[in-house]
Design a protein around this motif. Structure first.
Motif, PDB file in Angstrom:
ATOM      1  N   GLU A 136       0.837  -1.207   0.000  1.00  7.85           N
ATOM      2  CA  GLU A 136       0.000   0.000   0.000  1.00  7.85           C
ATOM      3  C   GLU A 136       0.871   1.256   0.000  1.00  7.85           C
ATOM      4  O   GLU A 136       1.946   1.273   0.631  1.00  7.85           O
ATOM      5  CB  GLU A 136      -0.916   0.012   1.229  1.00  7.85           C
ATOM      6  N   PRO A 137       0.419   2.312  -0.668  1.00 11.21           N
ATOM      7  CA  PRO A 137       1.221   3.532  -0.745  1.00 11.21           C
ATOM      8  C   PRO A 137       1.246   4.349   0.541  1.00 11.21           C
ATOM      9  O   PRO A 137       2.154   5.151   0.753  1.00 11.21           O
ATOM     10  CB  PRO A 137       0.558   4.324  -1.881  1.00 11.21           C
ATOM     11  N   ASP A 138       0.255   4.164   1.397  1.00  9.24           N
ATOM     12  CA  ASP A 138       0.119   5.030   2.577  1.00  9.24           C
ATOM     13  C   ASP A 138       0.771   4.488   3.835  1.00  9.24           C
ATOM     14  O   ASP A 138       0.788   5.171   4.868  1.00  9.24           O
ATOM     15  CB  ASP A 138      -1.372   5.289   2.846  1.00  9.24           C
ATOM     16  N   VAL A 139       1.289   3.252   3.784  1.00  6.97           N
ATOM     17  CA  VAL A 139       1.954   2.674   4.955  1.00  6.97           C
ATOM     18  C   VAL A 139       3.225   1.960   4.511  1.00  6.97           C
ATOM     19  O   VAL A 139       3.374   1.613   3.337  1.00  6.97           O
ATOM     20  CB  VAL A 139       1.043   1.666   5.703  1.00  6.97           C
ATOM     21  N   ALA A 140       4.137   1.734   5.465  1.00  5.95           N
ATOM     22  CA  ALA A 140       5.356   0.975   5.174  1.00  5.95           C
ATOM     23  C   ALA A 140       4.988  -0.501   5.121  1.00  5.95           C
ATOM     24  O   ALA A 140       4.854  -1.171   6.139  1.00  5.95           O
ATOM     25  CB  ALA A 140       6.403   1.229   6.250  1.00  5.95           C
ATOM     26  N   SER A 141       4.830  -1.010   3.914  1.00  2.00           N
ATOM     27  CA  SER A 141       4.299  -2.364   3.739  1.00  2.00           C
ATOM     28  C   SER A 141       5.332  -3.458   3.969  1.00  2.00           C
ATOM     29  O   SER A 141       4.997  -4.643   3.912  1.00  2.00           O
ATOM     30  CB  SER A 141       3.696  -2.494   2.341  1.00  2.00           C
ATOM     31  N   SER A 142       6.585  -3.075   4.227  1.00  2.00           N
ATOM     32  CA  SER A 142       7.575  -4.084   4.595  1.00  2.00           C
ATOM     33  C   SER A 142       7.204  -4.726   5.935  1.00  2.00           C
ATOM     34  O   SER A 142       7.652  -5.826   6.248  1.00  2.00           O
ATOM     35  CB  SER A 142       8.970  -3.461   4.681  1.00  2.00           C
ATOM     36  N   ASP A 143       6.364  -4.038   6.701  1.00  2.00           N
ATOM     37  CA  ASP A 143       5.751  -4.605   7.912  1.00  2.00           C
ATOM     38  C   ASP A 143       4.308  -4.931   7.548  1.00  2.00           C
ATOM     39  O   ASP A 143       3.453  -4.044   7.481  1.00  2.00           O
ATOM     40  CB  ASP A 143       5.811  -3.597   9.061  1.00  2.00           C
ATOM     41  N   ALA A 144       4.036  -6.200   7.270  1.00  2.00           N
ATOM     42  CA  ALA A 144       2.717  -6.604   6.762  1.00  2.00           C
ATOM     43  C   ALA A 144       1.579  -6.284   7.716  1.00  2.00           C
ATOM     44  O   ALA A 144       0.423  -6.151   7.296  1.00  2.00           O
ATOM     45  CB  ALA A 144       2.726  -8.099   6.447  1.00  2.00           C
ATOM     46  N   THR A 145       1.895  -6.114   9.013  1.00  2.00           N
ATOM     47  CA  THR A 145       0.827  -5.789   9.973  1.00  2.00           C
ATOM     48  C   THR A 145       0.345  -4.353   9.805  1.00  2.00           C
ATOM     49  O   THR A 145      -0.659  -3.961  10.397  1.00  2.00           O
ATOM     50  CB  THR A 145       1.306  -6.005  11.422  1.00  2.00           C
ATOM     51  N   LYS A 190      -2.211  -9.004  17.079  1.00  2.00           N
ATOM     52  CA  LYS A 190      -1.474  -8.338  16.000  1.00  2.00           C
ATOM     53  C   LYS A 190      -1.378  -9.145  14.717  1.00  2.00           C
ATOM     54  O   LYS A 190      -1.561  -8.604  13.616  1.00  2.00           O
ATOM     55  CB  LYS A 190      -0.070  -8.000  16.503  1.00  2.00           C
ATOM     56  N   PHE A 191      -1.088 -10.429  14.823  1.00  2.00           N
ATOM     57  CA  PHE A 191      -0.863 -11.241  13.624  1.00  2.00           C
ATOM     58  C   PHE A 191      -2.126 -11.986  13.163  1.00  2.00           C
ATOM     59  O   PHE A 191      -2.045 -12.858  12.307  1.00  2.00           O
ATOM     60  CB  PHE A 191       0.272 -12.239  13.876  1.00  2.00           C
ATOM     61  N   GLU A 192      -3.260 -11.612  13.719  1.00  2.00           N
ATOM     62  CA  GLU A 192      -4.526 -12.246  13.313  1.00  2.00           C
ATOM     63  C   GLU A 192      -5.550 -11.221  12.843  1.00  2.00           C
ATOM     64  O   GLU A 192      -6.734 -11.527  12.710  1.00  2.00           O
ATOM     65  CB  GLU A 192      -5.092 -13.065  14.486  1.00  2.00           C
ATOM     66  N   GLN A 193      -5.094  -9.998  12.581  1.00  2.00           N
ATOM     67  CA  GLN A 193      -6.012  -8.950  12.118  1.00  2.00           C
ATOM     68  C   GLN A 193      -6.258  -9.016  10.616  1.00  2.00           C
ATOM     69  O   GLN A 193      -7.273  -8.546  10.125  1.00  2.00           O
ATOM     70  CB  GLN A 193      -5.438  -7.572  12.470  1.00  2.00           C
ATOM     71  N   GLN A 194      -5.290  -9.607   9.892  1.00  2.00           N
ATOM     72  CA  GLN A 194      -5.335  -9.580   8.428  1.00  2.00           C
ATOM     73  C   GLN A 194      -5.954 -10.855   7.855  1.00  2.00           C
ATOM     74  O   GLN A 194      -5.847 -11.933   8.430  1.00  2.00           O
ATOM     75  CB  GLN A 194      -3.915  -9.436   7.868  1.00  2.00           C
ATOM     76  N   SER A 195      -6.562 -10.693   6.675  1.00  2.00           N
ATOM     77  CA  SER A 195      -7.100 -11.834   5.935  1.00  2.00           C
ATOM     78  C   SER A 195      -6.767 -11.661   4.462  1.00  2.00           C
ATOM     79  O   SER A 195      -6.383 -10.574   4.018  1.00  2.00           O
ATOM     80  CB  SER A 195      -8.624 -11.928   6.112  1.00  2.00           C
ATOM     81  N   MET A 196      -6.917 -12.745   3.716  1.00  2.00           N
ATOM     82  CA  MET A 196      -6.748 -12.682   2.262  1.00  2.00           C
ATOM     83  C   MET A 196      -8.026 -13.150   1.597  1.00  2.00           C
ATOM     84  O   MET A 196      -8.676 -14.101   2.062  1.00  2.00           O
ATOM     85  CB  MET A 196      -5.564 -13.536   1.802  1.00  2.00           C
ATOM     86  N   ILE A 197      -8.359 -12.472   0.501  1.00  2.00           N
ATOM     87  CA  ILE A 197      -9.618 -12.750  -0.168  1.00  2.00           C
ATOM     88  C   ILE A 197      -9.445 -12.672  -1.676  1.00  2.00           C
ATOM     89  O   ILE A 197      -8.613 -11.903  -2.182  1.00  2.00           O
ATOM     90  CB  ILE A 197     -10.705 -11.759   0.316  1.00  2.00           C
ATOM     91  N   LEU A 198     -10.192 -13.491  -2.401  1.00  2.00           N
ATOM     92  CA  LEU A 198     -10.136 -13.537  -3.857  1.00  2.00           C
ATOM     93  C   LEU A 198     -11.091 -12.511  -4.451  1.00  2.00           C
ATOM     94  O   LEU A 198     -12.282 -12.494  -4.113  1.00  2.00           O
ATOM     95  CB  LEU A 198     -10.501 -14.935  -4.355  1.00  2.00           C
ATOM     96  N   VAL A 199     -10.553 -11.659  -5.326  1.00  2.00           N
ATOM     97  CA  VAL A 199     -11.367 -10.615  -5.960  1.00  2.00           C
ATOM     98  C   VAL A 199     -11.185 -10.692  -7.476  1.00  2.00           C
ATOM     99  O   VAL A 199     -10.098 -10.407  -7.986  1.00  2.00           O
ATOM    100  CB  VAL A 199     -10.957  -9.203  -5.471  1.00  2.00           C
TER     101      VAL A 199
END
Length: 400
Positions: A136-145, A190-199
């Motif tokens: 994402e452009p608005d956050v440092a995405s090298s930290d996936a959280t 912290k490591f359970e906030q994210q999900s992946m989804i098919l679009v």
């Protein structure tokens, strides 16, 4: 450790080398010429070469431990991936190109039977392509959280809102599916906030904002883009594995993806060294061939040393991944992800210098090779993040 090649790998290696000599290198210029006519469409020569690769049995070689692939381990796949890396167009010919390889691995490991039928099978057949929507452009995405794209459930649908960039492959007319990482529960651990989804790419609300060039290259027909998701609605059945599993999936995906980048870059560096030597033999400066100049001979020797060091480190990481798993091999994966791109940049840069002004032109493949090698020092995690991983693990040894 002696990395002995098995008979099946040696056979595939020879077949792959022959295929590259007969079909890939002679058609690189054809591929580039056809791209001018249909910029974001797959050039006809690519489809022709894919069919040849299928017929030759050189297809989906990357998938280990799967009925859908060739059944090669990471160590067995390494020399084959290196050969493909010698040409920018080659990995796709064999259906072994990023980001599709990582996306296929995700679907193979975590997808439902319905998801596999709809998306994995067409990807395995090379009928469609895909992209991985994480950065994402608005956050440092090298930290996936840090990822902030919102994925909220509303009844039988998830609604997605956010902005992504460096969506590799999305500009291709063959790209049909996005794997999107976003936040489903900001209050979870912290490591359970994210999900992946098919679009699906054609879902209303998915908008490509702009193409992002790499050192002036638009990377057609692959491309990298900035994308907006505005109230994108997809069925709940499109979630991968389950809510809160996004970070775990990302870690599973990025390990093989990182080592594949390194394997390909070793191949690119080998070709750059070959081009360097060929050019040095052909040119004469100050009364003698360039190949006899001391500094050039030093570059050739140093390049051989650098390439072989990176190759051995990569093979060791592949062996560790196969024998003890990606988690235990974190240090080895992190080390090669720093060493291989850095090595490739150095070797390709030397080759460019030997070629003079021609080296930075489109007459030779070196400028594009350098651009691709340089971005890998950022892609799938920047050097600094991987060095920190190595440091933490090294300090842990001393603490114990």
């Amino acid at each position: 450790m002696i990395f002995k090649k098995f008979d099946k790998v040696e056979k595939l290696e020879q077949e792959l080398i022959q295929f590259m000599e007969e079909h890939i290198y002679p058609n690189e210029a054809v591929y580039e010429e056809q791209l001018k006519e249909n910029h974001w469409d797959e050039p006809p020569i690519m489809e022709e070469l894919k069919e040849r690769a299928k017929d030759a049995g050189l297809w989906n070689l990357f998938l280990p431990e799967s009925e859908n692939g060739a059944g090669l381990t990471n160590l067995e796949y390494a020399p084959l991936c290196e050969i493909m890396g010698r040409s920018g167009m080659a990995p796709e010919v064999f259906n072994c190109s990023a980001p599709d390889t990582g996306n296929m691995e995700i679907l193979d490991r975590f997808g439902t039977e319905e998801q596999k039928e709809r998306w994995l099978n067409p990807l395995l057949e090379g009928k469609i392509r895909s992209t991985f929507s994480m950065t994402e452009p608005d956050v440092a995405s090298s930290d996936a959280t840090n990822i902030q794209t919102s994925i909220k459930r509303e009844g039988d649908f998830y609604v997605i809102n956010g902005r992504k960039w460096w969506q590799s492959g999305i500009e291709s007319s063959k790209c049909k599916i996005l794997i999107v990482m976003g936040k489903t529960d900001p209050d979870a651990p912290k490591f359970e906030q994210q999900s992946m989804i098919l679009v699906p790419k054609d879902t209303p609300g998915v908008k490509i904002v702009r193409n992002l060039q790499v050192f002036g290259y638009d990377e057609a027909p692959h491309g990298h883009s900035e994308v907006i998701f505005e109230n994108v609605r997809v069925p709940v059945s499109n979630i991968l594995w389950g809510e809160g599993k996004g970070f775990a999936i990302a870690q599973a995906r990025l390990g093989p993806g990182r080592i594949h980048h390194c394997m390909r870059l070793i191949g690119a560096a080998e070709r750059a060294l070959e081009l360097m030597i060929k050019r040095a033999k052909e040119r004469v400066t100050f009364g003698k061939p360039v190949i006899e100049q001391g500094v050039i001979r030093d570059w050739i020797a140093q390049s051989r040393i650098d390439i072989d060091q990176a190759r051995l480190l990569t093979l060791n990481a592949a062996y560790m991944m196969d024998t003890v798993g990606n988690k235990v091999a974190r240090a080895e994966i992190a080390m090669i992800k720093v060493a291989a791109p850095e090595m490739a940049c150095k070797v390709i840069d030397r080759a460019i210098q030997v070629h003079g002004a021609g080296g930075v032109s489109n007459v030779f493949p070196l400028a594009r090779m350098y651009a691709r090698a340089r971005i890998v020092r950022i892609a799938d995690g920047p050097d600094e993040v991987h060095k920190e991983t190595v440091t933490k693990l090294e300090l842990k040894k001393h603490a114990e």
